[in-house]
Scaffold this motif. Structure first.
Motif, PDB file in Angstrom:
ATOM      1  N   LYS A   1     -10.982  -5.163  -7.200  1.00  0.00           N
ATOM      2  CA  LYS A   1     -10.822  -3.819  -7.781  1.00  0.00           C
ATOM      3  C   LYS A   1     -10.587  -3.906  -9.290  1.00  0.00           C
ATOM      4  O   LYS A   1     -11.174  -3.137 -10.078  1.00  0.00           O
TER       5      LYS A   1
ATOM      6  N   ARG B   1      -7.052   4.478 -10.318  1.00  0.00           N
ATOM      7  CA  ARG B   1      -6.521   5.244  -9.182  1.00  0.00           C
ATOM      8  C   ARG B   1      -7.616   6.009  -8.451  1.00  0.00           C
ATOM      9  O   ARG B   1      -7.726   5.937  -7.216  1.00  0.00           O
ATOM     10  N   ASP B   2      -8.436   6.740  -9.185  1.00  0.00           N
ATOM     11  CA  ASP B   2      -9.379   7.667  -8.558  1.00  0.00           C
ATOM     12  C   ASP B   2     -10.634   6.982  -8.037  1.00  0.00           C
ATOM     13  O   ASP B   2     -11.180   7.390  -6.998  1.00  0.00           O
TER      14      ASP B   2
ATOM     15  N   ARG C   1      -8.906   3.168  -6.065  1.00  0.00           N
ATOM     16  CA  ARG C   1      -7.700   3.258  -5.225  1.00  0.00           C
ATOM     17  C   ARG C   1      -6.739   2.119  -5.552  1.00  0.00           C
ATOM     18  O   ARG C   1      -6.174   1.475  -4.673  1.00  0.00           O
TER      19      ARG C   1
ATOM     20  N   ASP D   1      -3.146  12.691   3.471  1.00  0.00           N
ATOM     21  CA  ASP D   1      -4.351  12.623   4.311  1.00  0.00           C
ATOM     22  C   ASP D   1      -4.644  11.204   4.802  1.00  0.00           C
ATOM     23  O   ASP D   1      -5.685  10.956   5.420  1.00  0.00           O
ATOM     24  N   GLY D   2      -3.746  10.258   4.507  1.00  0.00           N
ATOM     25  CA  GLY D   2      -3.895   8.893   4.999  1.00  0.00           C
ATOM     26  C   GLY D   2      -4.663   7.956   4.094  1.00  0.00           C
ATOM     27  O   GLY D   2      -4.875   6.794   4.454  1.00  0.00           O
ATOM     28  N   THR D   3      -5.084   8.422   2.923  1.00  0.00           N
ATOM     29  CA  THR D   3      -5.811   7.555   1.999  1.00  0.00           C
ATOM     30  C   THR D   3      -4.891   6.461   1.464  1.00  0.00           C
ATOM     31  O   THR D   3      -3.774   6.748   1.007  1.00  0.00           O
ATOM     32  N   ALA D   4      -5.352   5.209   1.525  1.00  0.00           N
ATOM     33  CA  ALA D   4      -4.552   4.062   1.116  1.00  0.00           C
ATOM     34  C   ALA D   4      -4.872   3.654  -0.320  1.00  0.00           C
ATOM     35  O   ALA D   4      -6.038   3.632  -0.719  1.00  0.00           O
ATOM     36  N   TYR D   5      -3.835   3.335  -1.074  1.00  0.00           N
ATOM     37  CA  TYR D   5      -3.968   2.850  -2.441  1.00  0.00           C
ATOM     38  C   TYR D   5      -3.257   1.506  -2.551  1.00  0.00           C
ATOM     39  O   TYR D   5      -2.098   1.374  -2.121  1.00  0.00           O
TER      40      TYR D   5
ATOM     41  N   TYR E   1       0.313   5.602   0.596  1.00  0.00           N
ATOM     42  CA  TYR E   1      -0.577   6.505   1.324  1.00  0.00           C
ATOM     43  C   TYR E   1      -0.289   7.960   0.947  1.00  0.00           C
ATOM     44  O   TYR E   1       0.869   8.372   0.836  1.00  0.00           O
ATOM     45  N   THR E   2      -1.365   8.718   0.760  1.00  0.00           N
ATOM     46  CA  THR E   2      -1.243  10.152   0.548  1.00  0.00           C
ATOM     47  C   THR E   2      -1.161  10.846   1.907  1.00  0.00           C
ATOM     48  O   THR E   2      -1.306  10.222   2.959  1.00  0.00           O
TER      49      THR E   2
ATOM     50  N   TYR F   1       0.816  -1.217   0.000  1.00  0.00           N
ATOM     51  CA  TYR F   1       0.000   0.000   0.000  1.00  0.00           C
ATOM     52  C   TYR F   1       0.847   1.264   0.000  1.00  0.00           C
ATOM     53  O   TYR F   1       1.929   1.317   0.600  1.00  0.00           O
TER      54      TYR F   1
END
Length: 395
Positions: A379, A345-346, A349, A28-32, A25-26, A23
């Motif tokens: 996904k 991605r958008d 994620r 702000d904590g968003t996980a990809y 992370y950006t 993973y």
């Protein structure tokens, strides 16, 4: 965004600040879920504890001395890497392009030794070998080559996977080597027949050419063996690798065996940063971590991903490519992949890549867990389903 960077990359509008396993992370904590791993670089996952520990420990002791002196970690890394590859000697560089540049210099040195008038190397359609002037000349991608006055007279290009096409050049007295990727990465995950490398090895043996394998992307466990050629019975004369070699730390290697040994002497080649104590210790840490269980996991999870997509969408003309955690899905021309990376991605994620024009490419961590494999499948299938729906004619 800086205006002082050369615009050499079509960057995506996202910035990752942290990585952990599979993973990213950006801020702000968003996980990809990262199914690209730095383009086959972080094979052990982001910030693997063993690699992090090696970097931290060596950075506090000694980073660089130069190759004017003995480097103990470099000697150990050479022993381990040649042991893994079945090769005799190694030159450490900083990237895959540098490793391939070294290989092509070796080919020229070999041609000179044989008294050839001009060194020619046979390369393949759709090949990608780097962006230095010589390696980009060996590369097939028109976008990478345009405007750089490539050295095309030094190369002969033939179809990938067609050993007979290589053999047709046996009468050319200037040919000295064949350079090939066991599986093409940037070119679209093209995967040849199982006996392709054996056929090339025999042709090279019969003509006294060097067989040079570019395993920059396929090496270091990516296909389920330490090197992809180990799925066959051959050993190359020259072998290059990088990417997963340092799990994110920049390091490359060019290895030699048999008739390629002894072509270089002191002053023949060099690199200020090649094989620093820090880079070499990282190579050792990767080797010590990359065990058979992890490589088997690459095969198991990679096969699951291919099987799930083909089971779900096989009747839509989608074909699977690659081996292990080198995964490609060739899509029919009716499906537009222009926005596939952005959509993945958008909306989902999920970090993926599109290569070869119509191939969704996945290069996940070799350590991908069962849970993350299922998340990736979910996904990816949602993404492909949406792409298929978008391709349907409106009523």
């Amino acid at each position: 965004m800086s205006t002082h960077l050369m615009p050499t990359y079509a960057r995506q509008p996202i910035n990752f600040v942290r990585g952990d396993g599979s993973y990213l992370y950006t801020a702000d904590g968003t996980a990809y879920l990262d199914a690209l791993t730095g383009i086959a670089v972080c094979g052990l996952g982001h910030c693997h504890p063993a690699i992090t520990a090696a970097i931290q420990a060596q950075a506090s002791e000694l980073v660089h001395t130069s190759n004017l002196f003995e480097v103990s970690w470099q000697e150990k890394a050479a022993d381990l890497l040649c042991q893994a590859a079945g090769m005799e000697q190694v030159f450490f560089a900083n990237s895959g392009a540098e490793a391939n540049e070294c290989a092509l210099k070796l080919a020229r040195a070999y041609a000179h030794k044989q008294g050839k008038r001009r060194a020619k190397v046979i390369v393949m359609d759709n090949a990608f070998h780097g962006r230095t002037l010589l390696t980009v000349s060996a590369t097939a991608n028109p976008k990478a080559r345009a405007g750089f006055y490539t050295l095309d007279e030094d190369f002969i290009r033939v179809p990938f996977g067609d050993a007979a096409a290589v053999a047709t050049h046996s009468a050319d007295a200037d040919v000295c080597a064949v350079l090939v990727e066991p599986i093409q990465g940037e070119g679209g995950l093209h995967t040849p027949a199982d006996d392709y490398l054996e056929q090339l090895a025999q042709i090279c043996h019969d003509n006294d050419w060097l067989l040079m394998l570019d395993e920059v992307q396929t090496g270091n466990g990516r296909t389920g063996k330490y090197f992809a050629y180990q799925h066959s019975s051959i050993t190359p004369d020259v072998l290059t690798t990088a990417k997963g070699l340092g799990n994110g730390f920049p390091v490359g290697a060019c290895m030699v065996n048999g008739k390629a040994v002894g072509l270089f002497g002191a002053g023949s080649h060099g690199s200020t940063y090649g094989g620093t104590p820090l880079a070499s210790r990282v190579v050792c840490a990767v080797y010590e971590t990359l065990n058979d269980s992890i490589m088997q996991n690459a095969i198991t999870q990679g096969d699951k991903i291919r099987a799930a997509v083909i089971y779900t969408f096989g009747d839509h003309g989608i074909h699977a490519r690659g081996r292990g955690m080198m995964i490609g899905f060739a899509m029919p021309d009716t499906i537009d992949l222009t926005k596939a990376v952005d959509l993945a991605r958008d909306e989902y994620r999920l970090i993926i890549n599109v290569t070869g024009g119509n191939v969704i490419r996945l290069l996940p961590a070799l350590t991908l867990s069962d849970a993350d494999t299922q998340a990736l499948i979910d996904k990816l299938c949602a993404l492909i389903g949406k792409l298929i729906d978008a391709a349907q004619p409106s009523m």
